[in-house]
Design a protein around this motif. Structure first.
Motif, PDB file in Angstrom:
ATOM      1  N   ILE A  15     -31.107  12.490 -51.720  1.00  0.00           N
ATOM      2  CA  ILE A  15     -30.483  13.678 -50.866  1.00  0.00           C
ATOM      3  C   ILE A  15     -29.449  12.163 -50.545  1.00  0.00           C
ATOM      4  O   ILE A  15     -28.566  12.045 -50.765  1.00  0.00           O
ATOM      5  CB  ILE A  15     -29.996  14.509 -49.966  1.00  0.00           C
ATOM      6  N   TRP A  16     -30.645  11.766 -49.501  1.00  0.00           N
ATOM      7  CA  TRP A  16     -30.181   9.871 -49.246  1.00  0.00           C
ATOM      8  C   TRP A  16     -29.552   8.593 -50.750  1.00  0.00           C
ATOM      9  O   TRP A  16     -28.277   8.288 -50.776  1.00  0.00           O
ATOM     10  CB  TRP A  16     -30.457   8.838 -48.717  1.00  0.00           C
ATOM     11  N   LEU A  17     -29.824   9.032 -51.142  1.00  0.00           N
ATOM     12  CA  LEU A  17     -29.729   8.427 -53.166  1.00  0.00           C
ATOM     13  C   LEU A  17     -28.876   8.994 -53.589  1.00  0.00           C
ATOM     14  O   LEU A  17     -27.214   8.430 -53.853  1.00  0.00           O
ATOM     15  CB  LEU A  17     -30.921   8.402 -54.189  1.00  0.00           C
ATOM     16  N   GLY A  18     -28.049  10.589 -53.472  1.00  0.00           N
ATOM     17  CA  GLY A  18     -27.161  11.026 -53.693  1.00  0.00           C
ATOM     18  C   GLY A  18     -26.373  10.691 -53.212  1.00  0.00           C
ATOM     19  O   GLY A  18     -24.965  10.103 -53.156  1.00  0.00           O
ATOM     20  N   VAL A  19     -26.110  10.034 -51.586  1.00  0.00           N
ATOM     21  CA  VAL A  19     -25.532   9.690 -50.575  1.00  0.00           C
ATOM     22  C   VAL A  19     -24.901   8.709 -50.896  1.00  0.00           C
ATOM     23  O   VAL A  19     -23.250   7.755 -51.124  1.00  0.00           O
ATOM     24  CB  VAL A  19     -26.059   9.799 -49.209  1.00  0.00           C
ATOM     25  N   ALA A  20     -25.972   6.813 -51.327  1.00  0.00           N
ATOM     26  CA  ALA A  20     -25.413   6.216 -52.137  1.00  0.00           C
ATOM     27  C   ALA A  20     -24.557   6.365 -52.916  1.00  0.00           C
ATOM     28  O   ALA A  20     -24.344   5.286 -52.784  1.00  0.00           O
ATOM     29  CB  ALA A  20     -27.061   5.695 -51.741  1.00  0.00           C
ATOM     30  N   MET A  21     -24.884   7.053 -54.220  1.00  0.00           N
ATOM     31  CA  MET A  21     -24.551   7.192 -55.416  1.00  0.00           C
ATOM     32  C   MET A  21     -23.021   7.163 -55.160  1.00  0.00           C
ATOM     33  O   MET A  21     -22.086   7.065 -55.691  1.00  0.00           O
ATOM     34  CB  MET A  21     -25.191   7.641 -56.330  1.00  0.00           C
ATOM     35  N   LEU A  22     -22.970   8.604 -54.750  1.00  0.00           N
ATOM     36  CA  LEU A  22     -21.183   9.059 -54.049  1.00  0.00           C
ATOM     37  C   LEU A  22     -20.125   7.702 -53.542  1.00  0.00           C
ATOM     38  O   LEU A  22     -19.319   7.657 -54.114  1.00  0.00           O
ATOM     39  CB  LEU A  22     -21.506   9.849 -53.338  1.00  0.00           C
ATOM     40  N   PHE A  23     -21.618   6.852 -52.597  1.00  0.00           N
ATOM     41  CA  PHE A  23     -20.667   5.687 -51.603  1.00  0.00           C
ATOM     42  C   PHE A  23     -20.610   4.268 -52.545  1.00  0.00           C
ATOM     43  O   PHE A  23     -19.029   4.255 -52.696  1.00  0.00           O
ATOM     44  CB  PHE A  23     -21.278   4.937 -50.829  1.00  0.00           C
ATOM     45  N   VAL A  24     -21.298   4.455 -53.701  1.00  0.00           N
ATOM     46  CA  VAL A  24     -21.182   3.416 -54.800  1.00  0.00           C
ATOM     47  C   VAL A  24     -19.777   3.798 -55.807  1.00  0.00           C
ATOM     48  O   VAL A  24     -19.149   2.723 -56.370  1.00  0.00           O
ATOM     49  CB  VAL A  24     -22.607   3.519 -55.450  1.00  0.00           C
ATOM     50  N   ALA A  25     -19.640   5.032 -56.156  1.00  0.00           N
ATOM     51  CA  ALA A  25     -18.684   5.424 -56.757  1.00  0.00           C
ATOM     52  C   ALA A  25     -17.690   5.311 -55.994  1.00  0.00           C
ATOM     53  O   ALA A  25     -16.057   5.070 -56.714  1.00  0.00           O
ATOM     54  CB  ALA A  25     -18.642   6.693 -57.252  1.00  0.00           C
ATOM     55  N   LEU A  26     -17.005   5.983 -54.608  1.00  0.00           N
ATOM     56  CA  LEU A  26     -16.201   5.932 -54.213  1.00  0.00           C
ATOM     57  C   LEU A  26     -15.672   3.905 -54.183  1.00  0.00           C
ATOM     58  O   LEU A  26     -14.668   3.648 -53.821  1.00  0.00           O
ATOM     59  CB  LEU A  26     -16.510   6.265 -52.699  1.00  0.00           C
ATOM     60  N   GLY A  27     -17.058   3.352 -53.787  1.00  0.00           N
ATOM     61  CA  GLY A  27     -16.182   1.841 -54.522  1.00  0.00           C
ATOM     62  C   GLY A  27     -15.610   1.168 -55.525  1.00  0.00           C
ATOM     63  O   GLY A  27     -14.970   0.266 -55.061  1.00  0.00           O
ATOM     64  N   ALA A  28     -16.404   1.764 -56.058  1.00  0.00           N
ATOM     65  CA  ALA A  28     -15.578   1.891 -57.474  1.00  0.00           C
ATOM     66  C   ALA A  28     -14.317   2.005 -57.503  1.00  0.00           C
ATOM     67  O   ALA A  28     -13.190   1.862 -58.099  1.00  0.00           O
ATOM     68  CB  ALA A  28     -17.284   2.127 -58.124  1.00  0.00           C
ATOM     69  N   VAL A  29     -14.561   3.052 -56.768  1.00  0.00           N
ATOM     70  CA  VAL A  29     -12.519   3.792 -57.419  1.00  0.00           C
ATOM     71  C   VAL A  29     -11.712   2.673 -56.319  1.00  0.00           C
ATOM     72  O   VAL A  29     -10.719   2.101 -56.471  1.00  0.00           O
ATOM     73  CB  VAL A  29     -12.641   5.190 -56.847  1.00  0.00           C
ATOM     74  N   GLY A  30     -12.473   2.048 -54.911  1.00  0.00           N
ATOM     75  CA  GLY A  30     -12.199   1.606 -53.832  1.00  0.00           C
ATOM     76  C   GLY A  30     -11.358   0.043 -54.932  1.00  0.00           C
ATOM     77  O   GLY A  30     -10.346  -0.850 -54.194  1.00  0.00           O
ATOM     78  N   ALA A  31     -12.423  -0.229 -55.882  1.00  0.00           N
ATOM     79  CA  ALA A  31     -11.705  -2.020 -56.377  1.00  0.00           C
ATOM     80  C   ALA A  31     -11.190  -1.885 -57.587  1.00  0.00           C
ATOM     81  O   ALA A  31     -10.281  -2.738 -57.486  1.00  0.00           O
ATOM     82  CB  ALA A  31     -13.323  -2.054 -57.350  1.00  0.00           C
ATOM     83  N   PRO A  40     -16.251  -1.363 -47.352  1.00  0.00           N
ATOM     84  CA  PRO A  40     -16.559  -0.159 -46.021  1.00  0.00           C
ATOM     85  C   PRO A  40     -17.638   0.599 -47.249  1.00  0.00           C
ATOM     86  O   PRO A  40     -18.993   1.339 -46.487  1.00  0.00           O
ATOM     87  CB  PRO A  40     -15.327   0.739 -45.793  1.00  0.00           C
ATOM     88  N   PHE A  41     -17.563   1.448 -47.775  1.00  0.00           N
ATOM     89  CA  PHE A  41     -17.987   2.733 -48.973  1.00  0.00           C
ATOM     90  C   PHE A  41     -19.292   1.705 -49.613  1.00  0.00           C
ATOM     91  O   PHE A  41     -20.130   2.123 -49.330  1.00  0.00           O
ATOM     92  CB  PHE A  41     -17.339   2.841 -50.624  1.00  0.00           C
ATOM     93  N   ALA A  45     -23.232   3.147 -48.645  1.00  0.00           N
ATOM     94  CA  ALA A  45     -24.251   3.001 -49.802  1.00  0.00           C
ATOM     95  C   ALA A  45     -25.378   2.064 -49.787  1.00  0.00           C
ATOM     96  O   ALA A  45     -26.444   2.578 -50.155  1.00  0.00           O
ATOM     97  CB  ALA A  45     -23.527   2.390 -50.988  1.00  0.00           C
ATOM     98  N   ALA A  46     -25.357   0.851 -48.690  1.00  0.00           N
ATOM     99  CA  ALA A  46     -26.126  -0.112 -49.138  1.00  0.00           C
ATOM    100  C   ALA A  46     -27.272   0.630 -48.335  1.00  0.00           C
ATOM    101  O   ALA A  46     -28.538   0.507 -47.604  1.00  0.00           O
ATOM    102  CB  ALA A  46     -25.428  -0.970 -48.559  1.00  0.00           C
ATOM    103  N   TRP A  47     -26.691   1.217 -47.091  1.00  0.00           N
ATOM    104  CA  TRP A  47     -27.288   2.010 -45.807  1.00  0.00           C
ATOM    105  C   TRP A  47     -28.152   3.066 -46.271  1.00  0.00           C
ATOM    106  O   TRP A  47     -29.891   3.170 -45.620  1.00  0.00           O
ATOM    107  CB  TRP A  47     -26.248   1.896 -44.168  1.00  0.00           C
ATOM    108  N   ALA A  48     -27.361   3.802 -46.918  1.00  0.00           N
ATOM    109  CA  ALA A  48     -28.292   5.330 -47.289  1.00  0.00           C
ATOM    110  C   ALA A  48     -29.710   4.981 -48.634  1.00  0.00           C
ATOM    111  O   ALA A  48     -30.626   5.281 -48.876  1.00  0.00           O
ATOM    112  CB  ALA A  48     -27.288   5.855 -48.146  1.00  0.00           C
TER     113      ALA A  48
END
Length: 136
Positions: A15-31, A40-41, A45-48
């Motif tokens: 679950i935590w890995l899924g949260v991390a990957m979701l926020f990595v993806a959001l960060g990539a979109v933000g890039a 912030p995303f 991601a790093a926290w999760a």
């Protein structure tokens, strides 16, 4: 205590890995989208990732572009002046867009209050780590 042979902890890590990957993806979109933040995303991601995948956390922290901001926040709770100015500017632009396009009258004031709170928090974070007795 659970006697499920570690299935619960394996599920929790996934679950935590899924949260991390979701926020990595959001960060990539933000890039690539100028109105969506990246750092912030990636902080989330790093926290999760720290709860699920030390390797992913390490990779995020060592990223040549975003790693220094992640390390600065995670280790010292500091945000660079450039990041603050960019974030505050984009929040102001976002509010103008909301004000111009909101379908109902109460949305812009609610967004303004929210962005003001976030902006004040952001603006009051230090820009450099505090000097310790060893640094003096």
């Amino acid at each position: 205590m659970s006697n499920d042979g570690g299935a619960s902890s394996a599920l929790t890590r996934r679950i935590w890995l899924g949260v991390a990957m979701l926020f990595v993806a959001l960060g990539a979109v933000g890039a690539v989208l100028p109105v969506l933040p990246t750092t912030p995303f990636l902080i989330v991601a790093a926290w999760a990732a720290g709860k699920s995948s030390p390797e992913l956390r390490r990779r995020l922290r060592e990223h040549p572009t975003y790693g220094p901001a992640l390390v600065a926040w995670q280790d010292h709770r500091v945000i660079s002046r450039r990041a603050k100015l960019m974030s505050l500017s984009l929040m102001a632009l976002s509010w103008v867009i909301v004000w111009l396009t909101a379908p109902v009258w109460w949305v812009p004031p609610v967004v303004a209050v929210t962005l003001t709170g976030v902006g004040l928090y952001l603006a009051t974070r230090p820009e450099q780590p505090r000097a310790t007795a060893q640094d003096r």
